[in-house]
Scaffold this active site. Structure first.
Site, PDB file in Angstrom:
ATOM      1  CB  CYS A  54      -0.917   0.006   1.220  1.00  0.00           C
ATOM      2  SG  CYS A  54      -1.873   1.525   1.407  1.00  0.00           S
TER       3      CYS A  54
ATOM      4  CE1 TYR B  52      -4.417   2.067  -6.193  1.00  0.00           C
ATOM      5  CE2 TYR B  52      -3.001   3.973  -5.895  1.00  0.00           C
ATOM      6  CZ  TYR B  52      -3.311   2.651  -5.621  1.00  0.00           C
ATOM      7  OH  TYR B  52      -2.498   1.929  -4.790  1.00  0.00           O
TER       8      TYR B  52
END
Length: 322
Positions: free
Chosen positions: A69, A194
């Site tokens: 992450c 993203y």
């Protein structure tokens, strides 16, 4: 006898079924607006260390993080730069496609999954269960799960216990510049990759990709004369950018279709990335194999075969920054 469908019709029907299935899977993975643009949900726990409820204390708080992450990674980098390893322990959680979330290698607080930890902190919680989590081990509560706020706390609230207490990554005089960079970098780069990878329309992808490389090009021009984003001083703006750059060539360039240029193709941005990686303590926060396993192994709609690419070689980060 039933008449067979023409090959072209079979192909078209198969494409329709796969496209429909892909959109169904992506809608669960990545919420979107009517234009197909990825919309990241907001963090839900926004309390602060330094208050009466959460006083700064060594050994009271823990960070839950995942190697893959990028948002958790920025908290690990800040913790390392400040020298807070002894004051704030960490627990690494791993993504599980079976569980559909983060899981513990060994139970923590009687919990097997991060979702159970969230439920322990707030019974009835139904939101997203993300990392990083700044956990109060005394009250069994989540202090904060917004990385941009956690790194500000790590920078300022634990200096009494830090090995590098004089290092200020968010100095008052540079805050306007730091905040200005963050306002550009978050939507277009940190979240921009993203927005490219999770876009569900060509228009949404084209917009996100154009914004991403516009800001990367601006950063390249800045680094031609500056060592860091805000001059000759390392700040939280650099910390927030680093995890995205570290993952870019290995993941975002290919898997997320951010393939106009690699970071290593930029003269100054590539050298900047290598310089940040080689700062004391930073390399220990980087696990490229875990990053690749997380993205390529768990984002099924983007990589149905689950094949993990062999490269790039992590030794590239150790080349001279100059």
């Amino acid at each position: 006898m039933k008449k067979a469908l023409p090959p072209k019709l079979i192909i078209q029907s198969g494409k329709f079924v796969w496209t429909t299935l892909w959109h169904v899977m992506m809608s669960k993975l990545a919420p979107r607006n009517p234009s197909g643009e990825y919309i990241r949900p907001s963090s839900q726990f926004r309390n602060f260390v330094g208050t009466e409820a959460h006083p700064p204390t060594a050994g009271r708080y823990k960070l839950y993080v995942g190697w893959g992450c990028p948002w958790a990674h920025r908290t690990l980098v800040t913790r390392a730069l400040k020298g807070l390893e002894d004051a704030i322990p960490i627990t690494i959680v791993s993504p599980s496609p079976i569980e559909g979330g983060w899981v513990f290698d060994q139970p923590e607080e009687g919990c097997r999954t991060l979702a159970e930890l969230y439920a322990l902190a707030q019974p009835g919680y139904t939101g997203r269960c993300t990392v990083p989590v700044l956990w109060d081990m005394e009250t069994k509560k989540i202090v904060n799960n917004e990385s941009s706020e956690i790194i500000v706390m790590l920078n300022s609230e634990f200096n009494e216990f830090a090995k590098n207490p004089t290092l200020d990554l968010y100095p008052e005089e540079l805050r306007p510049g730091i905040d200005s960079w963050n306002e550009k970098i978050y939507p277009s780069v940190n979240n921009g990759v993203y927005r490219c990878g999770f876009a569900q329309s060509q228009e949404a992808y084209d917009k996100a990709c154009a914004e991403l490389f516009m800001i990367l090009d601006e950063i390249e021009r800045t680094l031609e004369t500056n060592r860091y984003l805000c001059g000759d001083r390392l700040t939280l703006a650099d910390v927030r950018l680093f995890p995205t750059l570290f993952r870019f060539d290995a993941v975002y360039y290919g898997l997320f279709k951010c393939n106009r240029r690699r970071i290593q193709d930029y003269k100054y941005l590539g050298a900047y990335l290598r310089h940040l990686y080689q700062l004391p303590g930073v390399a220990a926060t980087c696990n490229l194999e875990a990053v690749k396993q997380d993205y390529y192994g768990n984002l099924f709609p983007l990589n149905p075969g689950g094949i993990i690419p062999a490269g790039p070689d992590v030794s590239s980060f150790l080349q001279s920054p100059s």
